[in-house]
Design a protein around this motif. Sequence first.
Motif, PDB file in Angstrom:
ATOM      1  N   GLU A 165       0.826  -1.220   0.000  1.00  0.00           N
ATOM      2  CA  GLU A 165       0.000   0.000   0.000  1.00  0.00           C
ATOM      3  C   GLU A 165       0.851   1.257   0.000  1.00  0.00           C
ATOM      4  N   ASN A 166       2.046   1.175   0.605  1.00  0.00           N
ATOM      5  CA  ASN A 166       2.943   2.337   0.610  1.00  0.00           C
ATOM      6  C   ASN A 166       3.387   2.680  -0.808  1.00  0.00           C
ATOM      7  N   PHE A 167       3.620   1.651  -1.640  1.00  0.00           N
ATOM      8  CA  PHE A 167       4.001   1.905  -3.027  1.00  0.00           C
ATOM      9  C   PHE A 167       2.799   2.375  -3.842  1.00  0.00           C
ATOM     10  N   GLU A 168       1.650   1.747  -3.603  1.00  0.00           N
ATOM     11  CA  GLU A 168       0.456   2.138  -4.357  1.00  0.00           C
ATOM     12  C   GLU A 168       0.164   3.621  -4.188  1.00  0.00           C
ATOM     13  N   ILE A 169       0.178   4.109  -2.939  1.00  0.00           N
ATOM     14  CA  ILE A 169      -0.154   5.518  -2.721  1.00  0.00           C
ATOM     15  C   ILE A 169       0.957   6.416  -3.259  1.00  0.00           C
ATOM     16  N   SER A 170       2.202   5.963  -3.171  1.00  0.00           N
ATOM     17  CA  SER A 170       3.326   6.761  -3.687  1.00  0.00           C
ATOM     18  C   SER A 170       3.234   6.917  -5.204  1.00  0.00           C
ATOM     19  N   TYR A 171       2.995   5.795  -5.916  1.00  0.00           N
ATOM     20  CA  TYR A 171       2.894   5.872  -7.377  1.00  0.00           C
ATOM     21  C   TYR A 171       1.707   6.729  -7.791  1.00  0.00           C
ATOM     22  N   LYS A 172       0.592   6.538  -7.088  1.00  0.00           N
ATOM     23  CA  LYS A 172      -0.633   7.277  -7.428  1.00  0.00           C
ATOM     24  C   LYS A 172      -0.410   8.779  -7.263  1.00  0.00           C
ATOM     25  N   ARG A 223      -6.854   5.794 -13.681  1.00  0.00           N
ATOM     26  CA  ARG A 223      -5.629   6.277 -14.331  1.00  0.00           C
ATOM     27  C   ARG A 223      -5.945   7.023 -15.619  1.00  0.00           C
ATOM     28  N   GLU A 224      -6.849   6.449 -16.370  1.00  0.00           N
ATOM     29  CA  GLU A 224      -7.234   7.069 -17.655  1.00  0.00           C
ATOM     30  C   GLU A 224      -7.949   8.395 -17.432  1.00  0.00           C
ATOM     31  N   ASP A 225      -8.941   8.369 -16.553  1.00  0.00           N
ATOM     32  CA  ASP A 225      -9.772   9.563 -16.306  1.00  0.00           C
ATOM     33  C   ASP A 225      -8.949  10.719 -15.751  1.00  0.00           C
ATOM     34  N   HIS A 226      -7.904  10.405 -15.000  1.00  0.00           N
ATOM     35  CA  HIS A 226      -7.104  11.455 -14.373  1.00  0.00           C
ATOM     36  C   HIS A 226      -5.818  11.758 -15.150  1.00  0.00           C
ATOM     37  N   ASN A 227      -5.740  11.215 -16.377  1.00  0.00           N
ATOM     38  CA  ASN A 227      -4.550  11.449 -17.214  1.00  0.00           C
ATOM     39  C   ASN A 227      -3.241  11.199 -16.457  1.00  0.00           C
TER      40      ASN A 227
END
Length: 445
Positions: free
Chosen positions: A203-210, A290-294
Amino acid sequence: MTYGKKRWSTLMRTVHSVIKRTPRKYLAEIVLIDDFSNKEHLKKQLDDYIKLWNGLVKVFRNERREGLIQARSIGAQKAKLGQVLIYLDAHCEVAVNWYAPLVAPISKDRTTCTVPLIDYIDGNDYSIEPQQGGDEDGFARGAWDWSLLWKRIPLSHKEKAKRKHKTEPYRSPAMAGGLFAIEREFFFELGLYDPGLQIWGGENFEISYKIWQCGGKLLFVPCSRVGHIYRLEGWQGNPPPIYVGSSPTLKNYVRVVEVWWDEYKDYFYASRPESKALAYGDISELKKFREDHNCRSFKWFMEEIAYDITSHYPLPPKNVDWGEIRGFETAYCIDSMGKTNGGFVELGPCHRMGGNQLFRINEANQLMQYDQCLTTGPDGAKIMITHCNLNEFKEWQYFKNLHRFTHIPSGKCLDRSDVLHQVFLSHCDSSKMTQKWEINNIHSV
């Protein structure tokens, strides 16, 4: 002090330090999430104790164990008063003046997420010292290796050059995950954590990448210090609840790389081939986000933000084969027995579970388990396992049709003693059954 009292004092130390060391006008509320705990001191004793603060401290209790990832998302929904959410583990102590430096960058740019410098508290005597690693000032950036294990790498010259002075916040590709500050509305705009991530891990990576790929930035803040107690040796953790199923952390990793890594996900699967067939659930909503937020590509992220990771953790070569290494026509497999950094491998009954019996041989001629390589021990014969980078221990060839591993430097073959359960090198002899091996793929479930 008994173990129960220690746990209570650790939790309360976190709460007390936040109240004592945060200017009262900025502290809206402290929210504790009880993740379906069965600990007696977290029931009536806790409820009675927090009455001291007249509603400043609140407890919300989950009706089933959600794990820390979803508990944090639940916390965001329960904490309604503050403009900035600050996450802390329940075993921390904030330092003097921790708050203002942590929140200042967010006040300038609401899409900034900040992380304090995390000091090490010894869980036995509660002494505190800076984390090891990093550059000469102890400054590090958050990183990962290609099997998605958390790493710290020294602050790069490029990042240092961006700062006017040493105490200025600096960019980090990733955070450790337990301690950070984020503007509440921005966190909700990001969709909180992926609801498909379970219990703990990734989850730490998920939020960082996002954050990085979808328009925000992640800064480490040297002037904000928070102490954190790390796991004591022998602590096993709580087993996942039955409804979660097997391998939750590995499934989390797969979800993260499938959503965010684009073509780089092949490097994860090269490092963790057993995860290739894992059922990781539906990610269509996340792809749509990802698509919607470019949101930008992982390639952009690797080139612009995480450019220094590959110099510390080079991209892994492709695998030639992987799985259990079984003595041909036997029920015994090579097993690391959990040893690393110089321990000898042995033969153990094949269990088809992967783990200590999961190996891979790659195009660089390395025979590996996670970030460890097989090589010869000091006697030049017995086989040991030791940490390696991509330029070390390029020593092995596997001839599938001959069921043979040859050791390139010595020209000898991988052999075994089925009686002594030892694995070693000896002169190649095609008539010896103990020199015959097979690699059978293993998939996690």
